[in-house]
Every structure is written in structure tokens, then in C-alpha cells.
Design an enzyme around this catalytic site. Structure first.
Site, PDB file in Angstrom:
ATOM      1  N   THR A  99      -6.699  -0.901  -6.279  1.00 44.83           N
ATOM      2  CA  THR A  99      -5.331  -1.051  -6.799  1.00 44.83           C
ATOM      3  C   THR A  99      -4.601  -2.175  -6.070  1.00 44.83           C
ATOM      4  O   THR A  99      -3.406  -2.376  -6.272  1.00 44.83           O
ATOM      5  CB  THR A  99      -4.526   0.256  -6.624  1.00 44.83           C
ATOM      6  OG1 THR A  99      -4.588   0.624  -5.245  1.00 44.83           O
ATOM      7  CG2 THR A  99      -5.087   1.376  -7.467  1.00 44.83           C
ATOM      8  N   ALA A 105       0.474   0.153   4.434  1.00 38.12           N
ATOM      9  CA  ALA A 105       0.279   0.550   3.037  1.00 38.12           C
ATOM     10  C   ALA A 105       0.419  -0.657   2.147  1.00 38.12           C
ATOM     11  O   ALA A 105       1.265  -1.522   2.377  1.00 38.12           O
ATOM     12  CB  ALA A 105       1.293   1.618   2.643  1.00 38.12           C
ATOM     13  N   LYS A 106      -0.450  -0.678   1.106  1.00 42.02           N
ATOM     14  CA  LYS A 106      -0.421  -1.784   0.149  1.00 42.02           C
ATOM     15  C   LYS A 106       0.969  -1.949  -0.428  1.00 42.02           C
ATOM     16  O   LYS A 106       1.478  -3.042  -0.570  1.00 42.02           O
ATOM     17  CB  LYS A 106      -1.343  -1.450  -1.034  1.00 42.02           C
ATOM     18  CG  LYS A 106      -2.798  -1.632  -0.791  1.00 42.02           C
ATOM     19  CD  LYS A 106      -3.581  -1.205  -2.039  1.00 42.02           C
ATOM     20  CE  LYS A 106      -4.789  -0.406  -1.627  1.00 42.02           C
ATOM     21  NZ  LYS A 106      -5.561   0.194  -2.663  1.00 42.02           N
ATOM     22  N   ARG A 107       1.578  -0.799  -0.782  1.00 40.13           N
ATOM     23  CA  ARG A 107       2.852  -0.904  -1.494  1.00 40.13           C
ATOM     24  C   ARG A 107       3.968  -1.467  -0.603  1.00 40.13           C
ATOM     25  O   ARG A 107       4.972  -1.944  -1.105  1.00 40.13           O
ATOM     26  CB  ARG A 107       3.255   0.435  -2.108  1.00 40.13           C
ATOM     27  CG  ARG A 107       3.467   1.530  -1.118  1.00 40.13           C
ATOM     28  CD  ARG A 107       3.920   2.816  -1.764  1.00 40.13           C
ATOM     29  NE  ARG A 107       3.865   3.894  -0.803  1.00 40.13           N
ATOM     30  CZ  ARG A 107       2.799   4.608  -0.548  1.00 40.13           C
ATOM     31  NH1 ARG A 107       1.681   4.371  -1.202  1.00 40.13           N
ATOM     32  NH2 ARG A 107       2.823   5.554   0.369  1.00 40.13           N
ATOM     33  N   GLY A 127       3.487  -3.950   1.314  1.00 37.35           N
ATOM     34  CA  GLY A 127       3.144  -5.345   1.556  1.00 37.35           C
ATOM     35  C   GLY A 127       2.373  -5.582   2.843  1.00 37.35           C
ATOM     36  O   GLY A 127       2.516  -6.645   3.458  1.00 37.35           O
TER      37      GLY A 127
END
Ligand code: GLU
Length: 295
Positions: free
Chosen positions: A25, A265-267, A269
Site C-alpha cells: 500500500t 508509519a507510511k501514512r 510520511g
């Protein structure tokens, strides 16, 4: 000498089959590198196998370009895996079979509640019991008569399949235990999760279902991952016991945190491995950052 690079004690350990199971994702960040290295080292140190599994059941969020990037970034980091990576989205029929078996045994039921229905019921109830993932499902559809459920399905109403937790716990006749490395055995209490969702219309199989099915199918002996997923072990042990799948052992590692103590976390950034590489960092430097001890 195959094991020459590893400590003497590792040579006596049983060969572990471990896996790294990212969801495509987004781009991998240092937290993923930490998880991958943790699993890879355990497999290589024991002469076992390191598997790569692409957890792409949520086809609305996963992208082929991220999947390609996972393979490329792992290669760049210097990690090799055994066999062909398993892609979960190619195996929905297998997960369906498990759901069908659980349904035949009366251990699942269709739930037609929307998120808003559940939120309203929880708000009306005042203090709703909390589980590790938030308020427990209040059970609105648990005792829906079969005829009514069949009518709604025939009318095309969307539904999720939930595990009937009370019946599932009753169906397991042996004490449910899990082994966590460094901690030993603990008694599992899957009931604290309530009636978890095992499948939805858009995503026909849940994380809990696919991960336990695949770990069993692939013969994973040691499940390694970040300690944010540690509570899920109790649900996983329940599914394993219900389906007669072997019990793997578990080793959860501390998550990598940023300077402010927040998990990467990816979200939010978190800087991708790719960005670090483009900045000119070497694979060895990135590995060292990923494996930095966490207090
Ligand atoms: N696919 C999960 C994730 O990306 C990891 C699953 C697991 O290791 O059990 O967070």
C-alpha cells in the site's frame, strides 16, 4: 561452511521457517526493513527458510508498483528469500473454503450493520466494552433468524462475516496457549476481541484469516513481526485451533520509533527506503538504522 557467519548457539537451533509479509500500500520504510531483517536473520541463522508474502487482499488499496518496489528494495538491502513470493490476492478461493467450513459449523454469521449502525448502538449503550481494536461489536446481527439473513442476502444487502466468538471458544476443547519468545507460554483470551470480522464484501477475507491460513500452509514455525500486532496472537491461536492448523511460535520485536517516540508509519510520511537510498545512504547504513536497538 554454511553457518560460519553465525553465532555458535544458532547452529544448534532448529531450522526456522519465517516470513516477511508486507502489504503493498506504499513504499517500504525503515520499520519494514527492521521486520524483514529480523525474520531473515532467524531463518538464515538456523539454516531454515525465509519466505516473502505479499498481503494484498485489500485490492482497493494495494498497487502493483508498490509490490515491485518491495522486491527491489529487499534486494537492494541484501535480503534474499526462498521460493516464489506468495500473493494473497491469487488465493481468495482458498480463504473462501475456510469461511465456508466455519459457516457450516455454525461459527460465523452474516452481519449487515454499517459502521454508523454500530457507532449508534455503542453510543446508546453508554459504556460499551472495549477490545484491543476498539469497542466490541454489540451483537445486533448475532441472533438474526436464518430466514431473515437469507432474505437480506438475496436482496443484495452488503454484509460482513463475523466469527461467533462465544461458540468458537466453546468449540475449542484444549487450553489455548501461545508461546512468545523471551516470555514463554501464555493462556489466550480471544474473547476480548468479540465477534471479529473474517470477511467482507469488498475484501472477502480478513487479515486474521489469511495470515493464519497462509502461515499454516507455508509451514511457518516462527511468526515474527512488530509488537503492535502482538494482541492479535490470541485470535490467531483460536483460528489455528478451530481449523486444526499447527501452532507456530511467536517473536514480536520492538517497533522502530522516530525522534519524538512515534512509531514509523507510511501514512505519516515515514521516509521510504528508496528515499534514503536516493539520498546516497548505503544498504549497510540503512540496515544499521533499521536494526538500531529501541529502549
Ligand atoms: N501484513 C501485515 C502488515 O503489513 C503483517 C502481517 C504479519 O506479519 O502478521 O502489517
Amino acid at each position: 561452511m554454511r553457518f560460519a557467519r553465525y553465532p555458535a548457539e544458532a547452529m544448534d537451533a532448529m531450522p526456522e521457517i519465517t516470513r516477511f509479509a508486507p502489504s503493498p500500500t506504499g513504499l517500504l520504510h525503515l520499520g519494514h526493513a527492521r521486520a524483514a531483517l529480523f525474520a531473515w536473520r532467524r531463518a538464515r541463522a538456523t539454516g531454515g527458510r525465509f519466505l516473502l508474502r505479499i498481503e494484498d487482499i485489500d485490492t482497493t488499496r494495494c498497487r502493483p508498483e508498490y509490490e515491485a518496489a518491495i522486491l527491489e528494495d529487499l534486494h537492494w538491502l541484501g535480503l534474499d528469500w526462498d521460493g516464489t513470493p506468495r500473493k494473497q490476492s491469487e488465493h481468495f478461493a482458498e480463504y473462501r473454503k475456510v469461511l465456508d467450513e466455519l459457516a457450516v459449523r455454525g461459527l460465523t454469521y452474516p452481519c449487515f450493520c454499517t459502521r454508523a449502525d454500530i457507532a449508534r448502538e455503542v453510543a446508546d449503550a453508554g459504556a460499551a466494552p472495549q477490545g484491543p481494536d476498539g469497542p466490541l461489536y454489540p451483537g445486533l446481527c448475532r441472533d438474526l433468524p436464518d430466514a431473515e439473513a437469507t432474505r437480506r442476502i438475496a436482496a443484495g444487502q452488503p454484509y460482513a462475516l463475523r466469527l461467533h466468538m462465544a461458540r468458537a471458544c466453546e468449540a475449542v476443547t484444549v487450553p489455548l496457549q501461545a508461546h512468545e519468545e523471551g516470555e514463554g507460554w501464555h493462556m489466550c483470551r480471544p474473547e476480548v476481541f468479540g465477534d471479529v470480522v473474517l470477511g467482507r464484501k469488498v475484501v472477502p477475507a480478513s487479515y486474521h484469516l489469511c495470515v493464519t491460513h497462509d502461515d499454516a500452509l507455508q509451514g511457518v514455525t516462527l511468526v515474527t513481526r512488530g509488537d503492535d500486532l502482538k494482541p492479535a496472537v490470541d485470535v490467531h491461536r483460536l483460528l489455528q485451533a478451530l481449523m486444526g492448523w499447527p501452532a507456530p511460535r511467536f517473536a514480536h520485536h520492538a517497533l522502530l520509533r522516530d525522534a519524538a517516540g512515534r512509531r514509523l508509519a507510511k501514512r505519516d510520511g515515514a521516509e521510504s527506503l528508496r528515499a534514503l537510498r536516493e539520498k546516497g545512504l548505503s544498504a549497510a547504513e540503512v540496515r544499521a538504522m533499521a536494526e538500531a536497538p529501541q529502549s
